[in-house]
Design a protein around this motif. Sequence first.
Motif, PDB file in Angstrom:
ATOM      1  N   GLU A  22      42.713  11.324 -36.086  1.00  4.94           N
ATOM      2  CA  GLU A  22      43.426  11.882 -34.938  1.00  4.94           C
ATOM      3  C   GLU A  22      43.091  13.348 -34.693  1.00  4.94           C
ATOM      4  O   GLU A  22      43.072  13.798 -33.547  1.00  4.94           O
ATOM      5  CB  GLU A  22      44.937  11.727 -35.155  1.00  4.94           C
ATOM      6  CG  GLU A  22      45.408  10.277 -35.146  1.00  4.94           C
ATOM      7  CD  GLU A  22      46.872  10.140 -35.499  1.00  4.94           C
ATOM      8  OE1 GLU A  22      47.492  11.171 -35.886  1.00  4.94           O
ATOM      9  OE2 GLU A  22      47.416   9.009 -35.403  1.00  4.94           O
ATOM     10  N   HIS A  23      42.811  14.113 -35.759  1.00  2.00           N
ATOM     11  CA  HIS A  23      42.585  15.547 -35.607  1.00  2.00           C
ATOM     12  C   HIS A  23      41.115  15.940 -35.697  1.00  2.00           C
ATOM     13  O   HIS A  23      40.779  17.120 -35.514  1.00  2.00           O
ATOM     14  CB  HIS A  23      43.376  16.317 -36.671  1.00  2.00           C
ATOM     15  CG  HIS A  23      44.867  16.203 -36.525  1.00  2.00           C
ATOM     16  ND1 HIS A  23      45.579  15.109 -36.996  1.00  2.00           N
ATOM     17  CD2 HIS A  23      45.774  17.028 -35.944  1.00  2.00           C
ATOM     18  CE1 HIS A  23      46.868  15.276 -36.721  1.00  2.00           C
ATOM     19  NE2 HIS A  23      47.018  16.418 -36.088  1.00  2.00           N
ATOM     20  N   ASN A  24      40.247  14.972 -36.006  1.00  2.00           N
ATOM     21  CA  ASN A  24      38.802  15.239 -36.069  1.00  2.00           C
ATOM     22  C   ASN A  24      38.499  16.385 -37.052  1.00  2.00           C
ATOM     23  O   ASN A  24      37.717  17.285 -36.759  1.00  2.00           O
ATOM     24  CB  ASN A  24      38.251  15.558 -34.684  1.00  2.00           C
ATOM     25  CG  ASN A  24      36.725  15.585 -34.672  1.00  2.00           C
ATOM     26  OD1 ASN A  24      36.075  14.952 -35.505  1.00  2.00           O
ATOM     27  ND2 ASN A  24      36.146  16.330 -33.743  1.00  2.00           N
ATOM     28  N   LYS A  25      39.148  16.350 -38.223  1.00  2.00           N
ATOM     29  CA  LYS A  25      38.910  17.344 -39.266  1.00  2.00           C
ATOM     30  C   LYS A  25      38.807  16.627 -40.608  1.00  2.00           C
ATOM     31  O   LYS A  25      39.399  15.564 -40.797  1.00  2.00           O
ATOM     32  CB  LYS A  25      40.045  18.370 -39.319  1.00  2.00           C
ATOM     33  CG  LYS A  25      40.166  19.228 -38.071  1.00  2.00           C
ATOM     34  CD  LYS A  25      41.330  20.204 -38.211  1.00  2.00           C
ATOM     35  CE  LYS A  25      41.474  21.080 -36.980  1.00  2.00           C
ATOM     36  NZ  LYS A  25      42.620  22.028 -37.106  1.00  2.00           N
ATOM     37  N   CYS A  26      38.053  17.235 -41.530  1.00  2.00           N
ATOM     38  CA  CYS A  26      37.946  16.635 -42.854  1.00  2.00           C
ATOM     39  C   CYS A  26      39.228  16.900 -43.636  1.00  2.00           C
ATOM     40  O   CYS A  26      39.917  17.907 -43.421  1.00  2.00           O
ATOM     41  CB  CYS A  26      36.730  17.179 -43.607  1.00  2.00           C
ATOM     42  SG  CYS A  26      36.835  18.936 -44.005  1.00  2.00           S
ATOM     43  N   SER A  27      39.557  15.983 -44.527  1.00  4.36           N
ATOM     44  CA  SER A  27      40.773  16.121 -45.318  1.00  4.36           C
ATOM     45  C   SER A  27      40.641  15.263 -46.568  1.00  4.36           C
ATOM     46  O   SER A  27      39.724  14.455 -46.694  1.00  4.36           O
ATOM     47  CB  SER A  27      41.993  15.682 -44.490  1.00  4.36           C
ATOM     48  OG  SER A  27      43.189  15.811 -45.244  1.00  4.36           O
ATOM     49  N   GLY A  28      41.577  15.470 -47.486  1.00  5.16           N
ATOM     50  CA  GLY A  28      41.567  14.673 -48.702  1.00  5.16           C
ATOM     51  C   GLY A  28      41.149  15.482 -49.909  1.00  5.16           C
ATOM     52  O   GLY A  28      41.350  16.704 -49.973  1.00  5.16           O
ATOM     53  N   ALA A  29      40.572  14.812 -50.891  1.00  9.04           N
ATOM     54  CA  ALA A  29      40.167  15.444 -52.143  1.00  9.04           C
ATOM     55  C   ALA A  29      39.218  16.611 -51.879  1.00  9.04           C
ATOM     56  O   ALA A  29      38.380  16.552 -50.972  1.00  9.04           O
ATOM     57  CB  ALA A  29      39.492  14.415 -53.043  1.00  9.04           C
TER      58      ALA A  29
ATOM     59  N   THR B  59      43.903  20.251 -47.389  1.00  6.17           N
ATOM     60  CA  THR B  59      44.803  19.309 -46.724  1.00  6.17           C
ATOM     61  C   THR B  59      44.796  17.988 -47.475  1.00  6.17           C
ATOM     62  O   THR B  59      43.739  17.390 -47.669  1.00  6.17           O
ATOM     63  CB  THR B  59      44.370  19.071 -45.271  1.00  6.17           C
ATOM     64  OG1 THR B  59      44.212  20.322 -44.616  1.00  6.17           O
ATOM     65  CG2 THR B  59      45.389  18.232 -44.523  1.00  6.17           C
ATOM     66  N   SER B  60      45.962  17.531 -47.896  1.00  7.53           N
ATOM     67  CA  SER B  60      46.081  16.275 -48.647  1.00  7.53           C
ATOM     68  C   SER B  60      45.150  16.253 -49.851  1.00  7.53           C
ATOM     69  O   SER B  60      44.425  15.284 -50.093  1.00  7.53           O
ATOM     70  CB  SER B  60      45.793  15.069 -47.739  1.00  7.53           C
ATOM     71  OG  SER B  60      46.681  15.020 -46.647  1.00  7.53           O
ATOM     72  N   SER B  61      45.168  17.339 -50.623  1.00  9.03           N
ATOM     73  CA  SER B  61      44.261  17.442 -51.768  1.00  9.03           C
ATOM     74  C   SER B  61      44.569  16.438 -52.871  1.00  9.03           C
ATOM     75  O   SER B  61      43.747  16.216 -53.758  1.00  9.03           O
ATOM     76  CB  SER B  61      44.326  18.869 -52.342  1.00  9.03           C
ATOM     77  OG  SER B  61      45.658  19.180 -52.726  1.00  9.03           O
ATOM     78  N   GLU B  62      45.785  15.841 -52.812  1.00  9.41           N
ATOM     79  CA  GLU B  62      46.138  14.852 -53.837  1.00  9.41           C
ATOM     80  C   GLU B  62      45.446  13.513 -53.615  1.00  9.41           C
ATOM     81  O   GLU B  62      45.490  12.632 -54.485  1.00  9.41           O
ATOM     82  CB  GLU B  62      47.659  14.634 -53.858  1.00  9.41           C
ATOM     83  CG  GLU B  62      48.214  13.898 -52.632  1.00  9.41           C
ATOM     84  CD  GLU B  62      48.371  14.797 -51.408  1.00  9.41           C
ATOM     85  OE1 GLU B  62      48.798  14.296 -50.349  1.00  9.41           O
ATOM     86  OE2 GLU B  62      48.056  16.006 -51.531  1.00  9.41           O
ATOM     87  N   ALA B  63      44.780  13.325 -52.447  1.00 11.19           N
ATOM     88  CA  ALA B  63      44.086  12.066 -52.161  1.00 11.19           C
ATOM     89  C   ALA B  63      42.898  11.896 -53.099  1.00 11.19           C
ATOM     90  O   ALA B  63      42.341  12.869 -53.627  1.00 11.19           O
ATOM     91  CB  ALA B  63      43.626  12.025 -50.712  1.00 11.19           C
ATOM     92  N   SER B  64      42.503  10.650 -53.302  1.00 10.88           N
ATOM     93  CA  SER B  64      41.376  10.369 -54.203  1.00 10.88           C
ATOM     94  C   SER B  64      40.041  10.373 -53.474  1.00 10.88           C
ATOM     95  O   SER B  64      38.993  10.325 -54.116  1.00 10.88           O
ATOM     96  CB  SER B  64      41.573   9.013 -54.884  1.00 10.88           C
ATOM     97  OG  SER B  64      41.621   7.970 -53.912  1.00 10.88           O
ATOM     98  N   CYS B  65      40.081  10.407 -52.149  1.00 13.18           N
ATOM     99  CA  CYS B  65      38.852  10.381 -51.347  1.00 13.18           C
ATOM    100  C   CYS B  65      38.753  11.618 -50.468  1.00 13.18           C
ATOM    101  O   CYS B  65      39.783  12.177 -50.049  1.00 13.18           O
ATOM    102  CB  CYS B  65      38.795   9.138 -50.451  1.00 13.18           C
ATOM    103  SG  CYS B  65      38.683   7.580 -51.325  1.00 13.18           S
ATOM    104  N   LEU B  66      37.530  12.011 -50.197  1.00 19.61           N
ATOM    105  CA  LEU B  66      37.255  13.030 -49.189  1.00 19.61           C
ATOM    106  C   LEU B  66      36.926  12.301 -47.896  1.00 19.61           C
ATOM    107  O   LEU B  66      35.966  11.531 -47.832  1.00 19.61           O
ATOM    108  CB  LEU B  66      36.084  13.909 -49.621  1.00 19.61           C
ATOM    109  CG  LEU B  66      35.552  14.889 -48.562  1.00 19.61           C
ATOM    110  CD1 LEU B  66      36.632  15.902 -48.185  1.00 19.61           C
ATOM    111  CD2 LEU B  66      34.299  15.596 -49.066  1.00 19.61           C
TER     112      LEU B  66
END
Length: 531
Positions: free
Chosen positions: A219-226, A230-237
């Motif tokens: 929705e925001h067209n930005k990278c997020s995740g590991a 932003t959402s650094s607790e995710a297991s994926c980038l």
Amino acid sequence: MGASAARELHGSEFSEREWAEAAEQGNAFFDIAKTLGILAAVTLVSLMFDALGFSEVTIVVTYVLGVLLTAIATPKRIYCFLSSAVSVLAFNFFFTTPRYSFQAWGKEYPGTFAVMFVVAFVASWLTMQLREQARCAAVASRRTQVLLDCDQLLQACRTSDEIVNVMCRQLIKLLGYDVTWLCAAGKGLAKPKTLRLSGAVDTTPLGSSEQSCAQWVFEHNKCSGATTSTSSEASCLYLTVRASDVIFGVVGIHVGHENINSDERSIVLSIIGETALALERDRALAEREAAAVLAKNEQLRANLLRSISHDLRTPLTAISGNADILLSEDVSIEKADRRRLLADIYDDAQWLTNLVENLLAATKLENGTVRLNLTCEAVDDMIEEALRHVSREARSHQIQVVPTDDILLVRADGHLVVQVIVNLINNAITHTPAGSHIVIAADRNGDFVRVSIRDDGPGIPDAEKERVFESFYTINHGQADSHRSMGLGLFLCRSIVEAHGGTIYVTDSHPHGCVFVFTLPAEEIPRDDAK
């Protein structure tokens, strides 16, 4: 899955991260053992040189060579430092006076030891630098090769699924991590598809937090995740695959808590960028094909309207004129003329009926709404039935049916096959002069029954043979405007025959004329009937 397991699965192929791990990690016990083993071997060689009377300079150079070998065999500089220090001590213990002690009586020995240590350590340091540069060159070469392979593989792709698979495989090859693809579906994302290091494909849904993170990226067209803020607790980038203003989907790289360095991120973005361009190219191609189909349909519609306006007007005008004459009270008509006018009205009405039937049948076949009523049919019976429905102009032609030696049965829709035979006979009648011969024959050809309609008319040019089965196409002018034919009869024949799993084609008849041949799957005679 660790680096060693990945190497097991991919043979000699290493990801870029595995190359770095191989350089930075290792078993300290084995590295120390290799260092001491090299020193022991160098010491034995030096003792042999000393026994042979070689000078101390030769022995010093031999120890420096041992330090260089240590730099090549071990991954860290600490082992080079250790090897340099132990080499000085070993030289002092074995080759200086007094021997087998760490005392040195000569005033020059402290300087010799210092120079020996510095030379050995600097040489080993330079060797490790060269090895590191070689490793970096190998990594850069692999990056370039991955990009080149990715570009070549993307060019060979024919579908969006193939493009996405290439992207995921190249990312796995580059990084050594599993990769998940989530295709755009309206305002959301479709079910994920994960490609594993082992080559397996997993369609297990992501967890709610992972799915939410991927949706946010979409929705925001930005990278997020590991590895991001932003959402650094995710297991994926998670990163978007986007070209212009169109987002094709989101790709997730299972990095866990490991960072991707700037060089790796750069190559990842290049692969994703190439993938986005390939998907954009595939979408544009699909749109062009859809536009071509639409244009073709519009052309067919225009041809249909033009043909109907011509072909319906001619018989309707004749019917109207003949009926007007018959209804006129001021004109006395002989019985023979009245019968001829009525026959003309009947012929035109019959032609219009056949035209409408062909139009309806062609439309149903094109739309795929026709369901074949397959039964066991005798070919002779269908030919006999077709002759009852041919044009009245058949009286001016000599039609012959060649009898068959055996009973020929086919698995077919009898009504539609009769229509094929009627259309082919009427086509021969229309395009041959009065008095021409038309021969209908059938025989067995392997697993098929072959039916042929032969005439001795002017024939069909070779360049026209393939096009005669196209809709709204006739021989004379390339457009259906002669012989009162819309060019649907042969098109309908091909559609019906191919729907039965058969083939239809036209060849030359000698000395002149043509032969239309179609085949249908043969049906064996039931045993009870055979008895």
